[in-house]
Scaffold this motif. Structure first.
Motif, short mmCIF file in Angstrom:
data_model
loop_
_atom_site.label_atom_id
_atom_site.label_comp_id
_atom_site.label_asym_id
_atom_site.label_seq_id
_atom_site.Cartn_x
_atom_site.Cartn_y
_atom_site.Cartn_z
N ILE A 19 31.57 52.98 54.97
CA ILE A 19 32.54 52.15 54.44
C ILE A 19 33.60 51.33 55.30
O ILE A 19 33.79 50.24 54.81
N THR A 20 33.71 51.73 56.76
CA THR A 20 34.34 51.03 57.51
C THR A 20 33.55 49.59 57.59
O THR A 20 34.16 48.73 57.96
N LYS A 21 32.23 49.63 57.92
CA LYS A 21 31.39 48.42 57.97
C LYS A 21 31.67 47.56 56.75
O LYS A 21 31.77 46.45 57.14
N TYR A 22 31.49 47.85 55.87
CA TYR A 22 31.81 47.12 54.59
C TYR A 22 33.32 46.52 54.49
O TYR A 22 33.41 45.54 54.23
N ALA A 23 34.23 47.37 54.91
CA ALA A 23 35.62 47.13 54.92
C ALA A 23 35.86 45.88 55.93
O ALA A 23 36.46 44.96 55.63
N ALA A 24 35.20 46.09 56.96
CA ALA A 24 35.27 44.80 58.03
C ALA A 24 34.80 43.68 57.60
O ALA A 24 35.24 42.39 58.09
N SER A 25 33.57 44.02 57.00
CA SER A 25 32.74 42.60 56.31
C SER A 25 33.80 41.72 55.34
O SER A 25 33.80 40.78 55.37
N GLN A 26 34.56 42.92 54.52
CA GLN A 26 35.44 42.23 53.64
C GLN A 26 36.44 41.30 54.40
O GLN A 26 37.00 40.28 53.82
N PRO A 85 34.87 30.23 49.41
CA PRO A 85 35.52 29.81 48.36
C PRO A 85 34.97 30.45 47.03
O PRO A 85 33.66 31.00 47.27
N PRO A 86 35.33 30.53 45.72
CA PRO A 86 34.82 31.00 44.78
C PRO A 86 33.19 30.28 44.39
O PRO A 86 33.24 29.33 44.91
N THR A 91 26.74 41.01 48.72
CA THR A 91 26.27 39.69 48.50
C THR A 91 27.13 38.73 47.31
O THR A 91 27.55 37.72 47.48
N LEU A 92 27.84 39.72 46.53
CA LEU A 92 28.71 39.05 45.70
C LEU A 92 29.94 38.79 46.22
O LEU A 92 30.41 37.60 46.11
N PHE A 93 30.33 39.42 47.33
CA PHE A 93 31.48 39.10 48.03
C PHE A 93 31.27 37.73 48.69
O PHE A 93 31.99 36.71 48.87
N ASP A 94 30.08 37.61 49.42
CA ASP A 94 29.58 36.57 50.10
C ASP A 94 29.62 35.08 49.33
O ASP A 94 29.86 34.19 49.82
N ASP A 95 29.32 35.41 48.10
CA ASP A 95 29.03 34.39 47.06
C ASP A 95 30.31 33.99 46.42
O ASP A 95 30.50 33.10 45.53
N GLY A 96 31.66 34.80 46.81
CA GLY A 96 32.89 34.32 46.17
C GLY A 96 33.33 35.03 44.89
O GLY A 96 34.49 34.78 44.60
#
Length: 418
Positions: A18-25, A34-35, A155-160
């Motif tokens: 969870i920490t890994k993903y939170a850090a990534s966010q 951007p969106p 991947t959704l996050f990375d894509d906006g």
């Protein structure tokens, strides 16, 4: 003997994950991704189209992890209180055997290839027939193999999408017939990672008001595109038989079986599979006799029958050798079609004297009719403004799963946001 978590990640490792993903966010927000670019026609877009399926190992080296996740899932294979012990034990024992099976079909499952192709081609069509929700971006989320649900979410996050920026996504099950063991399990997993990645649990910077808005295409057993694609593949296979005997070919619609414990608590899967069979037979004009049979039973407990392998054996022994097997609950080839049906069931039939007259209808794979049907189904769903089918919020009569309850509550509440 101490019980341990059978997943690829232990229970102790989950906070680190969870920490890994939170850090990534947080990193993503810091770089201000951007969106997804919206074209001039898409007043309601962009839209993420997420294909959900069981998945399969792409290489033999991935088989162990795949089986570990599969046998850890009590929604799919209920092992009761001993799930955490029996799951990893069974998966470890079965890994060498299953690795040989995947080696026999080319070294891995083709389901990722077909899922990515189907989703991509569907989105191209969807951009044309539903321009107001364009652009449509294809994603794949597998339950037991890469890309896993959490990987898709990142991947959704990375894509906006999401992560404070909002956005619209559709969870599109690639199990046409709903079961708590398949679609239900995938939705539970999606809900779990949404809670971990788009709520306060993921970090103080996460704004839940900017989370992804989800809807679900949760079942489509009698959709016209699905029925037509199956019917055309069956008609093509019937042409391989002499014209004078074609009407005597028996159609065996084969679906993955379920434990009777799941069936008896009210799972809708058997009825929905039967609905698909009837719709296909109706389209074919009921010109051939048929039966619905069930494959891929695992373990000693009672499962839904009659079993596909037993049925083929019994028919051939009685002299009924002209049989077509139809994978009615699968949308692409994988181990159950390429190995279990092609290399085991049909091979055994030939050893009994079937003389090559037991055949399998092609899987849907890259069928243009099927992919067009997917696009039309998605277009109608997006236009409906509905979160899912009327059945989505209804639990099985015998359901006692708190996880299932919370998942259904979450998705039903999404309708107010659409």
């Amino acid at each position: 003997m101490a019980l341990r978590a059978p997943l690829g990640l232990s229970r102790r490792a989950l906070p680190a994950q969870i920490t890994k993903y939170a850090a990534s966010q947080q990193q993503s927000m810091a770089t201000v991704v951007p969106p997804v670019t919206q074209d001039n026609t898409g007043s309601k877009g962009p839209t993420a189209m997420v294909f959900m399926n069981m998945g399969g190992p792409s290489t033999t080296a991935e088989v162990g992890d795949f089986l570990s996740r599969l046998f850890a899932d009590g929604d799919l294979i209920p092992l009761g209180r001993l799930q955490n012990y029996l799951g990893p034990l069974i998966s470890k024992r079965r890994t060498p055997k299953i690795q040989k099976q995947y080696a026999a079909i080319g070294g891995g499952s083709p389901i990722r290839k077909w899922s990515e192709y189907q989703s991509s081609e569907m989105c191209k069509i969807l951009d044309k027939i539903s321009p107001e929700t364009a652009p449509h971006k294809p994603y794949v989320a597998f339950r037991y193999a890469a890309p896993l649900t959490e990987e898709m979410y990142q991947t959704l996050f990375d894509d906006g999408f999401g992560n404070g920026r909002g956005g619209r996504a559709v969870a599109f099950t690639q199990y046409p017939q709903y079961s708590c063991s398949t679609t239900g399990s995938s939705l539970n997993e999606l809900w779990k990672w949404r809670q971990r990645l788009e709520t306060k649990r993921a970090g103080n910077e996460v704004d839940e008001a900017g989370a992804i808005t989800w809807s679900v295409i949760d079942r489509w057993p009698t959709h016209a595109g699905l029925v037509e694609a199956f019917a055309q593949n069956i008609e093509a296979k019937l042409l391989e038989y002499p014209e004078e005997t074609r009407k005597d070919v028996v159609l065996l619609f084969s679906a993955h079986s379920l434990p009777m414990s799941v069936v008896n608590r009210g799972d809708p899967y058997p009825a929905e599979v039967a609905a698909t069979v009837y719709a296909v037979q109706q389209r074919l004009g009921f010109k051939n006799a048929h039966r619905l049979v069930w494959q891929s039973q695992v373990g000693p407990s009672a499962w839904l029958g009659a079993q596909t392998s037993d049925t083929v054996t019994n028919f051939v022994k009685r002299g009924q050798k002209d049989l077509i097997l139809i994978p009615i609950a699968f949308t692409s080839d994988h181990i159950e079609t390429l190995f279990e049906v092609d290399q085991e069931i049909i091979h055994e039939a030939n050893e009994l004297g079937a003389e090559g007259r037991v055949k399998r209808a092609d899987s849907l794979n890259g069928s243009p009719v099927f992919i067009q049907g997917l696009a039309e189904l998605a277009r109608d769903h997006l236009a409906s403004g509905s979160v899912g089918s009327k059945q989505l919020g209804l639990r099985c009569p015998g359901c006692t799963s708190q996880k299932c309850l919370e998942t259904k509550k979450f998705f039903m509440k999404q309708e107010a946001l659409l």
